[in-house]
Write an enzyme that holds these catalytic residues in place. Structure first.
Site, short mmCIF file in Angstrom:
data_model
loop_
_atom_site.label_atom_id
_atom_site.label_comp_id
_atom_site.label_asym_id
_atom_site.label_seq_id
_atom_site.Cartn_x
_atom_site.Cartn_y
_atom_site.Cartn_z
CD GLU A 165 32.92 -26.22 20.09
OE1 GLU A 165 32.22 -25.81 21.01
OE2 GLU A 165 33.26 -27.42 19.98
CB ALA B 271 25.77 -24.31 16.34
CD GLU C 221 28.90 -24.88 24.50
OE1 GLU C 221 29.19 -23.92 25.25
OE2 GLU C 221 28.68 -24.74 23.27
N GLY D 237 28.35 -27.78 20.43
CA GLY D 237 27.18 -27.39 21.20
C GLY D 237 26.40 -28.57 21.75
#
Length: 250
Positions: free
Chosen positions: A122, A62, A102, A99
């Site tokens: 993160e 992100a 992910e 992310g």
């Protein structure tokens, strides 16, 4: 455009193109990613999808400077709560973190170059894993290793990632995409109905009892029996003897 959709024969390549932000995902990019995967699912000539990033980086996750992502039904990053009907591969160079990790976990397979770096970076900033990482990572590397990555935010090198089962194939630096496309072409060369029903049976059986999983497998397998009969006829006619057509490990 921050996301590009390109075709390499039967393989569709979806590329995040924000190198100035290490291919981090803002809201507009998340929307484009969702649209790209919808396009892939509807593209009858695209049999395998490859996700990658531009200029030597997969994705830093992100975009924490923009901080404008939305909790959409498809996932914060635009697609991570969806499932496409065809196989997917992540082609990873450089940072595949937060992310970005992910997104790679969403893919069925992962090809990484020797430049790759993995981790839940993160953790340092208190940003939660909300794009499937807490659910997919334990299935792929096991509970203990998943919790180590999630709780410590440690860095994982590509060799260890391969040892843990996070990465399926290693490539030299700069060659992850080519290797992923080649792998996609191998998968695309098989009878696609059975590729897809077997893949769906794996996902539909996750988290169920063995009894339920066998029922799921039987139902999906029954949908591909005409393809199986055609393949049996080819085998009876002499095709595939002595291991012909079985791909090499690498």
């Amino acid at each position: 455009m921050t996301v590009h959709y390109e075709r390499a024969g039967p393989v569709a390549v979806i590329r995040v193109d924000r190198p100035e932000r290490r291919n981090a995902i803002d809201n507009a990019t998340a929307e484009r990613l969702g649209e790209a995967w919808e396009r892939f699912d509807e593209d009858e000539d695209a049999l395998v999808g490859v996700l990658t990033g531009s200029e030597g980086t997969f994705s830093a996750g992100a975009d924490l400077k923009a901080m404008d992502l939305q909790d959409r039904p498809e996932g914060w990053l635009g697609f991570t709560r969806t499932r496409v009907s065809k196989p997917t591969i992540a082609a990873i160079e450089g940072h595949c973190v937060a992310g970005g990790l992910e997104m790679a976990l969403w893919c069925d397979l992962r090809v990484a170059s020797e430049s790759a770096t993995f981790g839940c970076f993160e953790r340092r900033f208190g940003v939660p894993l909300v794009d499937g990482g807490t659910q997919r990572l334990p299935h792929i590397v096991g509970l203990g290793r998943a919790l180590e990555l999630i709780l410590t935010g440690r860095e994982l090198d590509p060799e260890t990632a391969k040892e843990w089962g996070l990465v399926n194939r290693l490539a030299e630096e700069g060659e992850a995409l080519d290797t992923a496309v080649e792998l996609g072409e191998v998968i695309a060369g098989f009878p696609q109905e059975t590729v897809r029903t077997d893949r769906q049976a794996v996902y539909d059986g996750l988290g169920t009892t063995l009894e339920r999983g066998l029922s799921v497998e039987g139902w999906h397998g029954s949908r591909a029996m005409e393809t199986a009969r055609e393949g049996a006829d080819r085998f009876a006619g002499g095709e595939g003897r002595s291991g012909e057509g079985v791909p090499d490990e690498e």
